[in-house]
Design a protein around this motif. Sequence first.
Motif, PDB file in Angstrom:
ATOM      1  N   ASP A 156       0.859  -1.186   0.000  1.00  0.00           N
ATOM      2  CA  ASP A 156       0.000   0.000   0.000  1.00  0.00           C
ATOM      3  C   ASP A 156       0.897   1.238   0.000  1.00  0.00           C
ATOM      4  O   ASP A 156       1.744   1.398   0.880  1.00  0.00           O
ATOM      5  N   VAL A 157       0.715   2.123  -0.991  1.00  0.00           N
ATOM      6  CA  VAL A 157       1.584   3.304  -1.106  1.00  0.00           C
ATOM      7  C   VAL A 157       1.441   4.254   0.073  1.00  0.00           C
ATOM      8  O   VAL A 157       2.313   5.095   0.306  1.00  0.00           O
ATOM      9  N   THR A 158       0.357   4.139   0.835  1.00  0.00           N
ATOM     10  CA  THR A 158       0.140   5.062   1.947  1.00  0.00           C
ATOM     11  C   THR A 158       0.821   4.604   3.234  1.00  0.00           C
ATOM     12  O   THR A 158       0.817   5.344   4.224  1.00  0.00           O
ATOM     13  N   LYS A 159       1.414   3.414   3.235  1.00  0.00           N
ATOM     14  CA  LYS A 159       2.000   2.865   4.461  1.00  0.00           C
ATOM     15  C   LYS A 159       3.525   2.968   4.452  1.00  0.00           C
ATOM     16  O   LYS A 159       4.133   3.060   3.379  1.00  0.00           O
ATOM     17  N   PRO A 160       4.148   2.947   5.644  1.00  0.00           N
ATOM     18  CA  PRO A 160       5.617   2.958   5.708  1.00  0.00           C
ATOM     19  C   PRO A 160       6.194   1.786   4.933  1.00  0.00           C
ATOM     20  O   PRO A 160       5.629   0.684   4.939  1.00  0.00           O
ATOM     21  N   ARG A 161       7.296   2.029   4.243  1.00  0.00           N
ATOM     22  CA  ARG A 161       7.946   1.016   3.384  1.00  0.00           C
ATOM     23  C   ARG A 161       6.949   0.429   2.391  1.00  0.00           C
ATOM     24  O   ARG A 161       7.054  -0.736   1.996  1.00  0.00           O
ATOM     25  N   LEU A 162       5.945   1.225   2.010  1.00  0.00           N
ATOM     26  CA  LEU A 162       4.942   0.809   1.019  1.00  0.00           C
ATOM     27  C   LEU A 162       4.168  -0.426   1.473  1.00  0.00           C
ATOM     28  O   LEU A 162       3.600  -1.151   0.657  1.00  0.00           O
ATOM     29  N   GLY A 163       4.138  -0.637   2.777  1.00  0.00           N
ATOM     30  CA  GLY A 163       3.406  -1.774   3.320  1.00  0.00           C
ATOM     31  C   GLY A 163       4.106  -3.103   3.123  1.00  0.00           C
ATOM     32  O   GLY A 163       3.510  -4.163   3.343  1.00  0.00           O
ATOM     33  N   LEU A 164       5.386  -3.075   2.750  1.00  0.00           N
ATOM     34  CA  LEU A 164       6.144  -4.303   2.482  1.00  0.00           C
ATOM     35  C   LEU A 164       6.990  -4.692   3.695  1.00  0.00           C
ATOM     36  O   LEU A 164       7.471  -3.820   4.419  1.00  0.00           O
ATOM     37  N   PRO A 165       7.207  -5.996   3.917  1.00  0.00           N
ATOM     38  CA  PRO A 165       8.153  -6.419   4.955  1.00  0.00           C
ATOM     39  C   PRO A 165       9.541  -5.845   4.651  1.00  0.00           C
ATOM     40  O   PRO A 165       9.898  -5.630   3.486  1.00  0.00           O
ATOM     41  N   GLU A 166      10.317  -5.608   5.681  1.00  0.00           N
ATOM     42  CA  GLU A 166      11.614  -4.948   5.513  1.00  0.00           C
ATOM     43  C   GLU A 166      12.526  -5.693   4.542  1.00  0.00           C
ATOM     44  O   GLU A 166      13.198  -5.070   3.705  1.00  0.00           O
ATOM     45  N   ASP A 167      12.535  -7.036   4.628  1.00  0.00           N
ATOM     46  CA  ASP A 167      13.423  -7.802   3.748  1.00  0.00           C
ATOM     47  C   ASP A 167      12.951  -7.760   2.298  1.00  0.00           C
ATOM     48  O   ASP A 167      13.768  -7.694   1.371  1.00  0.00           O
ATOM     49  N   VAL A 168      11.641  -7.772   2.094  1.00  0.00           N
ATOM     50  CA  VAL A 168      11.099  -7.703   0.735  1.00  0.00           C
ATOM     51  C   VAL A 168      11.378  -6.321   0.139  1.00  0.00           C
ATOM     52  O   VAL A 168      11.757  -6.194  -1.028  1.00  0.00           O
ATOM     53  N   TYR A 169      11.191  -5.298   0.941  1.00  0.00           N
ATOM     54  CA  TYR A 169      11.460  -3.917   0.517  1.00  0.00           C
ATOM     55  C   TYR A 169      12.917  -3.774   0.066  1.00  0.00           C
ATOM     56  O   TYR A 169      13.198  -3.206  -1.005  1.00  0.00           O
ATOM     57  N   ALA A 170      13.842  -4.307   0.856  1.00  0.00           N
ATOM     58  CA  ALA A 170      15.272  -4.201   0.541  1.00  0.00           C
ATOM     59  C   ALA A 170      15.617  -5.004  -0.708  1.00  0.00           C
ATOM     60  O   ALA A 170      16.382  -4.542  -1.568  1.00  0.00           O
ATOM     61  N   GLU A 171      15.045  -6.204  -0.820  1.00  0.00           N
ATOM     62  CA  GLU A 171      15.328  -7.044  -1.991  1.00  0.00           C
ATOM     63  C   GLU A 171      14.812  -6.400  -3.265  1.00  0.00           C
ATOM     64  O   GLU A 171      15.482  -6.397  -4.307  1.00  0.00           O
TER      65      GLU A 171
END
Length: 403
Positions: free
Chosen positions: A104-119
Amino acid sequence: MASTIPTEVAEEFAADVVLADDITGFPAPAPETVSDVFLTGATGFLGAFLLRDLLREGLVVHCLVRGADAGVARQRLTDNLRTYELLDGLDAVDLDRVHVYTGDVTKPRLGLPEDVYAELAGRVGAVYHSAAKVNFLTLYKWLRKSTVESTHGILRFACAARAALHHVSTTGVFEPRRDLPARGELDPTGPGEALSLGYTRSKWVAEQLVLEASRRGVPVTVHRPGQVWGDSRTGACQPNDFVWRFIKGAIQIGRYPRRFRLEMNMVPVDYVSAVIVTASRHPEGLGGIYHQVSPGTLKSEEILRLLRGAGYELEEVSILKWMKAVAADVTNSMAPLLSILVESEKVEVAEFSDEVTRGLLEGSGVSCPDIDEKAFGGYIEYFVRHGVLPAPGADGASGADKD
């Protein structure tokens, strides 16, 4: 990318044009080296065509989609592509190169888990931000999170990925005044307090943030489409567009408002998408501002001519008589929007220039198609196929008995 934030803005959003300190610049990757890209808004109208055109470039597209889980999110994406007839024929989307992420674009890190966001940040070289909550009836404060706060999130992701950002704005960021010269890509927008809709105000604020990021060295490109209409070849179109709701409302009652002041810059979605993707892949396209607009506006009289040419029998009546007939039918497409219709007659229509955009497109083969009888007929056929409009001459296509 020249732009300045006005010193005087409405108190309502004065603080919102301040970009977060943690958004800083970095070198842009060369477009030809990018193989993986990130797309928001793929379950929307323009986003569906962006997905198609990005895949045509041979890219792997990672899509952020809201959903309870990955299966639901992917189904939402598939259903949207099916709605716009992008799963079959020559326009068929290759889903093997589409990766869907629940977020979700409105959430921190786009609502993604930290590891998924980094990958994900480690894979993509370009970000296409077309997600938008389009609601002309909503106040700015209710769009702040989905449009303004989300822009900070998208910029942070682009910085984490060190990826170029391609931001979809709107020509609505210009003050709607006819007494000014045609507004070009580098002309000043706003001021925000001169914009009458909460939606256009929120898009103006978001664009100010993106332009400030550009001044800090973030590689960003801004695109400003006019009123986006259907695909000029297939007719695929969104039924909730204001003008199409107006057209449907007229067909429902078999009447058309005489001398109604409706004038908009309508531009086919396939052209808008083609410009965005072409500019993003062009060696000199990055960092520019581009307008996706038609050479002329579509006026109410032309719409009536096109409707009659398509076979719909519509009686011309006064605007008051037309509005009375619409208001009497709670199922009419325009019934909830009559207040906007009244206000639309008071708003001046701005004119736009796209000289910079046409210069970039020279030699690319991309040009804006005309919305002529053939294209308009394709829109009608699409809506008839999907049960949005009755076929010309069918029961219900000419409205109730005239009084």
